[in-house]
Motif scaffolding. Structure first.
Motif, PDB file in Angstrom:
ATOM      1  N   ASP A 261       6.556  -0.656   0.146  1.00 57.91           N
ATOM      2  CA  ASP A 261       5.952  -0.215   1.403  1.00 57.91           C
ATOM      3  C   ASP A 261       4.636   0.537   1.190  1.00 57.91           C
ATOM      4  O   ASP A 261       3.983   0.928   2.158  1.00 57.91           O
ATOM      5  N   ILE A 262       4.248   0.738  -0.087  1.00 60.71           N
ATOM      6  CA  ILE A 262       3.019   1.459  -0.378  1.00 60.71           C
ATOM      7  C   ILE A 262       1.827   0.523  -0.220  1.00 60.71           C
ATOM      8  O   ILE A 262       1.820  -0.586  -0.760  1.00 60.71           O
ATOM      9  N   ALA A 263       0.828   0.948   0.528  1.00 57.89           N
ATOM     10  CA  ALA A 263      -0.402   0.175   0.648  1.00 57.89           C
ATOM     11  C   ALA A 263      -1.321   0.556  -0.511  1.00 57.89           C
ATOM     12  O   ALA A 263      -1.745   1.705  -0.618  1.00 57.89           O
ATOM     13  N   VAL A 264      -1.607  -0.392  -1.377  1.00 57.15           N
ATOM     14  CA  VAL A 264      -2.422  -0.110  -2.557  1.00 57.15           C
ATOM     15  C   VAL A 264      -3.655  -1.000  -2.578  1.00 57.15           C
ATOM     16  O   VAL A 264      -3.648  -2.122  -2.072  1.00 57.15           O
ATOM     17  N   ASP A 265      -4.720  -0.470  -3.171  1.00 55.28           N
ATOM     18  CA  ASP A 265      -5.962  -1.219  -3.332  1.00 55.28           C
ATOM     19  C   ASP A 265      -5.945  -1.934  -4.675  1.00 55.28           C
ATOM     20  O   ASP A 265      -6.797  -1.717  -5.545  1.00 55.28           O
TER      21      ASP A 265
END
Length: 275
Positions: A261-265
């Motif tokens: 669920d983590i939004a990462v670049d």
């Protein structure tokens, strides 16, 4: 007078190549994933970037988890038993050979890096099951022909190979040159081989600011790219589902994981060479 011990000479040459006055990506990344093989200069820029963009810590950790899932997929679902891992970095938990040989003890892995600190720690990587083999090449991404030739000593290029290039291609400033280097290596691998890539992406202002800060530190620059550019590395290959996605979204563990669920670049993918 006896001749000097070749191992001692080699160790001295490696130490002479290590520059502790400037940050280095392998040591910087090692600090971000909780390792101890780094210097004060690496921790200083690391702490500075954490203030600018705390999300880079998530990028480092989740990119490592992506490696594990990709290797697991290749071994268990595709029957891959050979890996060419370029841009190895410093050893931490669950390196490519550990994941692969845990699932298939006969797996063969060749690590490639030209960083002296990584070379100094190569022995930590050069462990293998009796059935498999692990080797390390002190070689440069910019010389793909030399990499392929040297890797033939460990890998059988009549059988599929997984080419792993994680968090490395950003060091190649020119995008088309980076694509060309990847293509030249894949051209030397047989049908059924796979390409695994993940890299930081210019998908937020925070990541762009973090990249600018790192590149201003005196370290070898690292250029973040667009998602479309990451996808361009897979041209001519069949993308494995779900395609080019944030590394947290690439085949997350069954039952779900908080990291998914983590939004990462950071985006990654796996592609298959059909012919």
């Amino acid at each position: 007078m006896s001749d000097p011990d070749p191992q001692l000479v080699a160790a001295a040459e490696i130490r002479a190549r290590i520059d502790t006055t400037k940050p280095h990506s392998a040591r910087f990344w090692n600090y971000f994933v909780g390792g101890k093989d780094n210097y004060e200069i690496d921790r200083e820029i690391g702490d500075h970037i954490k203030e600018i963009f705390p999300g880079l810590v998530d990028v480092a950790l989740t990119s490592r988890h992506f490696l594990g899932r990709a290797v697991g997929y290749l071994v268990e679902d595709q029957g891959i038993r050979q890996f060419l891992d370029i841009g190895t970095g410093l050893p931490t938990a669950d390196n490519t050979h550990e994941v692969a040989q845990r699932l298939a003890p006969d797996a063969r892995i060749v690590y490639v890096d030209n960083d002296p600190m990584v070379l100094a720690h190569a022995r930590a990587l050069l462990t293998s099951t009796p059935e498999g083999k692990t080797a390390y090449l002190d070689a440069d991404l910019y010389d793909p022909d030399a990499i392929l030739k040297a890797a033939e000593g460990t890998l059988d290029f009549s059988q599929p190979v997984a080419l792993m290039i994680l968090n490395t291609l950003g060091h190649v400033a020119d995008y088309e040159q980076a694509r060309g280097l990847v293509s030249r290596i894949m051209d030397g691998l047989p049908a059924g081989s796979h390409l695994v890539i993940s890299d930081s992406t210019s998908t937020s202002e925070g990541m762009i600011a973090a990249s600018d800060a790192y590149n201003s530190s005196g370290a070898v620059p690292y250029y973040v790219r667009s998602v479309e550019e990451i996808g361009g590395f897979f041209e001519g290959l069949e993308l494995v589902e779900p395609g080019i996605v944030p590394v947290t979204k690439w085949r997350p563990e069954a039952g779900g994981s908080p990291a998914a669920d983590i939004a990462v670049d950071a985006y990654g993918g796996v592609g298959r060479k059909l012919s």
